[in-house]
Design a protein around this motif. Sequence first.
Motif, PDB file in Angstrom:
ATOM      1  N   GLN A   5       0.821  -1.208   0.000  1.00 26.00           N
ATOM      2  CA  GLN A   5       0.000   0.000   0.000  1.00 26.00           C
ATOM      3  C   GLN A   5       0.858   1.262   0.000  1.00 26.00           C
ATOM      4  O   GLN A   5       0.464   2.284  -0.566  1.00 26.00           O
ATOM      5  N   ARG A  63       1.764   1.735  -3.504  1.00 26.60           N
ATOM      6  CA  ARG A  63       0.574   2.229  -4.208  1.00 26.60           C
ATOM      7  C   ARG A  63       0.410   3.728  -3.971  1.00 26.60           C
ATOM      8  O   ARG A  63       0.111   4.491  -4.897  1.00 26.60           O
ATOM      9  N   GLN A  75      -0.645   2.539 -12.569  1.00 26.52           N
ATOM     10  CA  GLN A  75      -1.366   1.793 -11.536  1.00 26.52           C
ATOM     11  C   GLN A  75      -0.561   0.557 -11.157  1.00 26.52           C
ATOM     12  O   GLN A  75       0.071  -0.069 -12.011  1.00 26.52           O
ATOM     13  N   PRO A  76      -0.605   0.173  -9.869  1.00 27.97           N
ATOM     14  CA  PRO A  76       0.124  -1.019  -9.437  1.00 27.97           C
ATOM     15  C   PRO A  76      -0.646  -2.292  -9.781  1.00 27.97           C
ATOM     16  O   PRO A  76      -1.871  -2.280  -9.890  1.00 27.97           O
ATOM     17  N   PHE A 115      -0.886  -6.023  -8.105  1.00 32.16           N
ATOM     18  CA  PHE A 115      -0.503  -6.800  -6.941  1.00 32.16           C
ATOM     19  C   PHE A 115      -0.614  -8.293  -7.225  1.00 32.16           C
ATOM     20  O   PHE A 115      -1.416  -8.720  -8.055  1.00 32.16           O
ATOM     21  N   MET A 124       3.966  -6.238  -5.003  1.00 31.62           N
ATOM     22  CA  MET A 124       3.672  -5.580  -6.259  1.00 31.62           C
ATOM     23  C   MET A 124       4.366  -6.343  -7.382  1.00 31.62           C
ATOM     24  O   MET A 124       5.582  -6.500  -7.369  1.00 31.62           O
ATOM     25  N   VAL A 134       3.968  -2.464 -12.569  1.00 32.30           N
ATOM     26  CA  VAL A 134       3.244  -1.209 -12.750  1.00 32.30           C
ATOM     27  C   VAL A 134       2.798  -1.146 -14.203  1.00 32.30           C
ATOM     28  O   VAL A 134       3.578  -1.435 -15.111  1.00 32.30           O
ATOM     29  N   ASN A 165      -8.196   6.310  -5.035  1.00 34.50           N
ATOM     30  CA  ASN A 165      -7.097   5.364  -4.844  1.00 34.50           C
ATOM     31  C   ASN A 165      -6.287   5.707  -3.595  1.00 34.50           C
ATOM     32  O   ASN A 165      -5.857   4.822  -2.856  1.00 34.50           O
ATOM     33  N   ALA A 218      -5.923   3.189  -0.515  1.00 35.62           N
ATOM     34  CA  ALA A 218      -4.595   2.720  -0.102  1.00 35.62           C
ATOM     35  C   ALA A 218      -4.327   3.070   1.356  1.00 35.62           C
ATOM     36  O   ALA A 218      -3.793   2.258   2.116  1.00 35.62           O
TER      37      ALA A 218
END
Length: 137
Positions: free
Chosen positions: A17, A20, A46-47, A49, A67, A70, A107, A111
């Motif tokens: 997080q 993120r 954007q990540p 996961f 992660m 990206v 977001n 997060a």
Amino acid sequence: MSMFKIFDTAASGMSAQSLRLNLVASNMANADSVSSSIGETYKARQPVFKAVFDEMGGENPAVGVRMAGVVESKAPLIKEYAPNHSMADEEGYIFRPNVNMVEEMANMISASRSYQSNVEVASAAKQMLIATIRMGQ
């Protein structure tokens, strides 16, 4: 699951997080940048996961998250006619990033709450561990 694995799992969630939040900050910081070509324009990131699984197997094989990478947004960039802008191309257009500030704020809140939830898990596990140790006194 061992009590100590709980701390590892919560820590992996906090780390994910945090990464993120870094991407959200990067997107928000670049939201007003301008470029003279599509190729040079910042694109929202954007990540992605991925669950981390216990190699030993067992009842609960998922032991964390990390992660995996990206990805850049596929949303179209904003093409704006501004012939007097110093960054305008030969046709008079500038390009702005495809960053949606409302989406980024959502977001960021998500997060932040996910991070806080992992902190609460670690705190609860700590309290349970302390209670267990006190039983032996």
